[in-house]
Design a protein around this motif. Structure first.
Motif, mmCIF file in Angstrom:
data_model
loop_
_atom_site.group_PDB
_atom_site.id
_atom_site.type_symbol
_atom_site.label_atom_id
_atom_site.label_comp_id
_atom_site.label_asym_id
_atom_site.label_seq_id
_atom_site.Cartn_x
_atom_site.Cartn_y
_atom_site.Cartn_z
ATOM 1 N N ASN A 106 31.233 35.589 -8.315
ATOM 2 C CA ASN A 106 32.201 36.516 -7.738
ATOM 3 C C ASN A 106 32.627 37.602 -8.730
ATOM 4 N N LEU A 107 32.336 37.414 -10.007
ATOM 5 C CA LEU A 107 32.681 38.407 -11.024
ATOM 6 C C LEU A 107 31.751 39.619 -11.000
ATOM 7 N N VAL A 108 30.576 39.488 -10.400
ATOM 8 C CA VAL A 108 29.533 40.495 -10.590
ATOM 9 C C VAL A 108 29.972 41.869 -10.095
ATOM 10 N N THR A 109 30.554 41.935 -8.916
ATOM 11 C CA THR A 109 30.963 43.243 -8.377
ATOM 12 C C THR A 109 32.011 43.897 -9.264
ATOM 13 N N GLY A 110 32.994 43.126 -9.695
ATOM 14 C CA GLY A 110 34.009 43.671 -10.588
ATOM 15 C C GLY A 110 33.428 44.115 -11.910
ATOM 16 N N ALA A 111 32.466 43.352 -12.433
ATOM 17 C CA ALA A 111 31.836 43.724 -13.693
ATOM 18 C C ALA A 111 31.066 45.026 -13.553
ATOM 19 N N ALA A 112 30.349 45.190 -12.442
ATOM 20 C CA ALA A 112 29.626 46.440 -12.213
ATOM 21 C C ALA A 112 30.591 47.619 -12.165
ATOM 22 N N LEU A 113 31.708 47.432 -11.475
ATOM 23 C CA LEU A 113 32.713 48.495 -11.397
ATOM 24 C C LEU A 113 33.222 48.876 -12.784
ATOM 25 N N ALA A 114 33.531 47.864 -13.603
ATOM 26 C CA ALA A 114 34.058 48.133 -14.936
ATOM 27 C C ALA A 114 33.051 48.874 -15.801
ATOM 28 N N THR A 115 31.812 48.434 -15.783
ATOM 29 C CA THR A 115 30.793 49.034 -16.638
ATOM 30 C C THR A 115 30.448 50.439 -16.176
ATOM 31 N N ILE A 116 30.318 50.651 -14.881
ATOM 32 C CA ILE A 116 30.011 51.987 -14.371
ATOM 33 C C ILE A 116 31.112 52.973 -14.726
ATOM 34 N N ASN A 117 32.362 52.516 -14.667
ATOM 35 C CA ASN A 117 33.494 53.386 -14.979
ATOM 36 C C ASN A 117 33.852 53.406 -16.465
ATOM 37 N N ARG A 118 33.092 52.676 -17.291
ATOM 38 C CA ARG A 118 33.324 52.624 -18.742
ATOM 39 C C ARG A 118 34.732 52.120 -19.065
ATOM 40 N N LEU A 119 35.119 51.015 -18.428
ATOM 41 C CA LEU A 119 36.444 50.438 -18.626
ATOM 42 C C LEU A 119 36.317 48.995 -19.105
ATOM 43 N N PRO A 120 37.095 48.603 -20.115
ATOM 44 C CA PRO A 120 36.907 47.296 -20.743
ATOM 45 C C PRO A 120 37.527 46.137 -19.966
ATOM 46 N N VAL A 121 36.784 45.047 -19.839
ATOM 47 C CA VAL A 121 37.295 43.790 -19.315
ATOM 48 C C VAL A 121 36.450 42.675 -19.937
ATOM 49 N N LEU A 122 37.105 41.596 -20.339
ATOM 50 C CA LEU A 122 36.411 40.463 -20.951
ATOM 51 C C LEU A 122 36.272 39.351 -19.927
ATOM 52 N N LEU A 123 35.029 38.959 -19.624
ATOM 53 C CA LEU A 123 34.741 37.932 -18.633
ATOM 54 C C LEU A 123 34.368 36.633 -19.328
ATOM 55 N N LEU A 124 35.014 35.544 -18.918
ATOM 56 C CA LEU A 124 34.805 34.243 -19.556
ATOM 57 C C LEU A 124 34.472 33.197 -18.495
ATOM 58 N N PRO A 125 33.277 33.296 -17.895
ATOM 59 C CA PRO A 125 32.909 32.312 -16.873
ATOM 60 C C PRO A 125 32.460 30.998 -17.494
ATOM 61 N N GLY A 126 32.802 29.895 -16.832
ATOM 62 C CA GLY A 126 32.224 28.616 -17.223
ATOM 63 C C GLY A 126 30.726 28.610 -16.965
ATOM 64 N N ASP A 127 30.020 27.675 -17.597
ATOM 65 C CA ASP A 127 28.567 27.620 -17.467
ATOM 66 C C ASP A 127 28.111 26.172 -17.463
#
Length: 624
Positions: free
Chosen positions: A100-121
């Motif tokens: 579910n993080l993928v869409t938000g991550a794409a938005l952040a990277t395309i807009n050059r805005l920082p966010v740190l994602l810490l998904p479990g694995d």
């Protein structure tokens, strides 16, 4: 003699490390990771969940989200409001929480805005294999669902051993704090490794300051840019989001005041000049103003400042039609500075604008050119006034809704939008009164961004009135963080516009021969199409059920009263209005947008649309 160490789990060490990372620019220091959003599951509850509990709110504030994508949107809104100098982290469990993080991550990277994602694995040790929610791949045993985050992250690492956290964490914050590299950063954390203990060097937990650079332009590049500007008869500045990220608004105004060069703005750059500055001509491109697009067609020099030149800005490369047009691009990223075969000026926006102003001392555009664009600005102001004008007892159109909001907001209010027909109307019509007022996410144009972003912006600036503008289609995508706003006592305002479907895509569909297929929220008719009565949904009741105060407005007068009441409220408030969709009041597009039309079709609407497409596409050009 051995250095002192501290025994902590990987998750505990990461939280402690993040709590002492700072950015500094212009002598001002602030926390890089100001808080962590989280939804807990088996992949992070005993690791990062326990670590956040043990650290406490003073060390790492925690925010409870309802949807993983929405948590990223909230963090992005927070970072944008604070000019990328402070950010937030987001932790999720494995499986659907992580994807579910993928869409938000794409938005952040395309807009050059920082966010740190810490998904479990999945387990690094593979002691249990397969786990609940684990993806099994027959030929790549180390592949997990978190690998979907690789292409949308500016930095990605999977921490499979405790000691690997040290370089991974340092690289993660390095990228987050770098204005050239920043975007989504992902540290995938196997759930067994999160809980594993290790003896960490105390130096890992020392305060660390990441200085955000303001690089100056290369002297040769500066000289070439100055020559081009001095030689130009019809220069035009295109202000992008980099102006805001650099806090370069005053430097831009100083350059414009000295030289008379007019300014057009992208969606991200709107507000770089206050709307009533005589050289501010509003939005550019497909959703731009007539005066901006007319000047762009005849410009012999385009000076891009902090812009990526998306297809909406360039009208799919049909806008800049002067055969002799050249480009000068001031951008901190060389990747963007070289676009459109430009003379590149690789520098911080504020530093570069100050250098240009100094080097252009005594230069000013021709008085006739100034008179031309000022007259165009006055004509467009009359268009705006007409679009906003409304009878008090009328059902408002969408542009009249914006006019009512324009009459209520203060200079420092923040207006947030991302998708649908509202971005086009806002870009053309909104009168931005301060640098942070106009908050449009149009790099990814992600439906559902607005409400969680409003939560993030409200966290970043608690005393600022914040407005999330959404249509019914966007609201149904992601209303979840209304609950978060209620829980946290954040007085965000939601302006909910009901127009019974996807108005923007409906209009686009009609223009490209799609006949508005699949874009209305209506019952099926006898012929099987969705052309029956509007669906009997009550979105205002839904917002109320999630905890908001809801004010319903039927007329323009009621709308103004409701908006004023919402702005004065100290709790989350929704203003609900159903618009008149039969009366067109929005100005038409002033420039083309390339959406390919079917080359063969049997339906007349598509055949006509293809003929128009072939006529328009002939104006597209490469700038070499």
């Amino acid at each position: 003699m051995s250095s002192p160490t501290r025994r902590l789990t990987v998750a505990q060490a990461l939280v402690r490390f993040l709590s002492v990372q700072y950015t500094e620019r212009d002598g001002v220091r602030q926390r890089l990771i100001a808080g962590t959003w989280g939804i807990f599951g088996h992949g992070n509850v005993a690791g990062l969940g326990q670590a956040l509990l043990e650290a406490g709110e003073d060390t790492m504030p925690f925010h409870q989200g309802r949807n993983e994508q929405a948590m990223v949107h909230a963090a992005v809104g927070y970072a944008r409001q604070l000019d990328r100098l402070s950010a937030q982290a987001v932790t999720t469990s494995i499986g659907p929480g992580a994807t579910n993080l993928v869409t938000g991550a794409a938005l952040a990277t395309i807009n050059r805005l920082p966010v740190l994602l810490l998904p479990g694995d999945s387990f690094a040790t593979r002691a249990a294999d397969p786990l609940l929610q684990q993806l099994e791949h027959p030929s790549e045993a180390d592949l997990t669902v978190n690998d979907t985050l690789r292409p949308v992250s500016r930095y990605f690492d999977r921490v499979t051993r405790p000691e690997a956290l040290v370089p991974a964490a340092l690289n993660a914050v390095r990228v987050l704090a770098d204005p050239v590299e920043t975007g989504a950063v992902t540290l995938a954390l196997p759930q067994d490794v999160q809980a594993e203990a290790y003896d960490w060097p105390e130096e890992f937990f020392a305060e660390r300051v990441w200085r955000v650079r303001r690089p100056a332009p290369d002297p040769a590049e500066l000289a070439a840019a100055v020559r081009a500007i001095r030689q130009a008869a019809r220069p035009l500045i295109v202000a992008g989001g980099g102006v805001h990220h650099s806090r370069a608004e005053e430097a831009l105004r100083a350059l414009v005041d000295a030289t008379g060069v007019p300014v057009a703005s992208t969606q991200a750059g709107k507000g770089s000049l206050r709307h009533d500055h005589p050289a501010d001509l509003g939005g550019i491109g497909h959703t731009g103003t007539a005066v901006c697009d007319d000047l762009a067609r005849a410009a012999d020099l385009v000076i891009g400042v902090g812009t990526r030149y998306t297809d909406f800005t360039t009208a799919s490369r049909t806008l800049f039609q002067n055969p002799d047009v050249r480009f000068v691009n001031l951008n901190i990223a060389a990747f963007d500075a070289h676009k459109l075969a430009a003379l590149s000026l690789v520098a911080d926006a504020r530093t570069g604008l100050e250098a240009l102003t100094e080097a252009l001392a005594g230069h000013r555009v021709d008085a006739g050119y100034e008179a031309e664009y000022r007259a165009g600005k006055e004509r467009w102001e009359r268009v705006v006034a007409a679009a906003f004008r409304a009878d008090d007892d009328a059902v408002p159109t969408q542009t009249q809704v914006l006019g009512a909001l324009d009459a209520v907001v203060g200079d420092d209010d923040v207006v947030i939008n991302a998708a649908g027909s509202l971005p086009g109307d806002l870009h053309k019509l909104w009168r931005a009164r301060s640098p942070r007022q106009y908050h449009l996410e149009y790099g990814y144009s992600c439906m559902g961004y607005e409400i969680p972003a409003a939560v993030g912006v409200q966290q970043a600036t608690p005393d600022t009135p914040v407005w999330a503008l959404v249509g019914d289609g966007t609201y149904l995508m992601m209303p979840t963080e209304i609950v978060t706003a209620v829980q946290e006592g954040l007085p965000v305002n939601l302006l909910l516009v009901q127009n019974h479907g996807y108005a923007s895509i409906g209009g686009l569909s009609e223009s490209v021969g799609g006949e508005r297929f699949g874009t209305a929220y209506r019952h099926r008719a006898a012929d099987g199409t969705f052309s029956g009565d509007p669906l009997p949904v009550d979105l205002a009741a839904n917002a109320a059920s999630l905890g908001m105060t809801v004010l319903r407005a039927r007329t323009v007068r009621e709308l103004r009263e409701a908006l004023a009441a919402a702005r004065a409220s100290d709790r989350p408030t929704c203003v609900y209005v159903e618009t008149d969709t039969a009366t067109p009041t929005a100005p038409p597009a002033e420039a083309w947008w390339d959406v390919p039309v079917a080359a063969t079709a049997s339906r007349e609407a598509a055949v006509r649309a293809r003929e128009e497409y072939e006529r328009q596409v002939g104006a597209r050009r490469h700038h070499l």
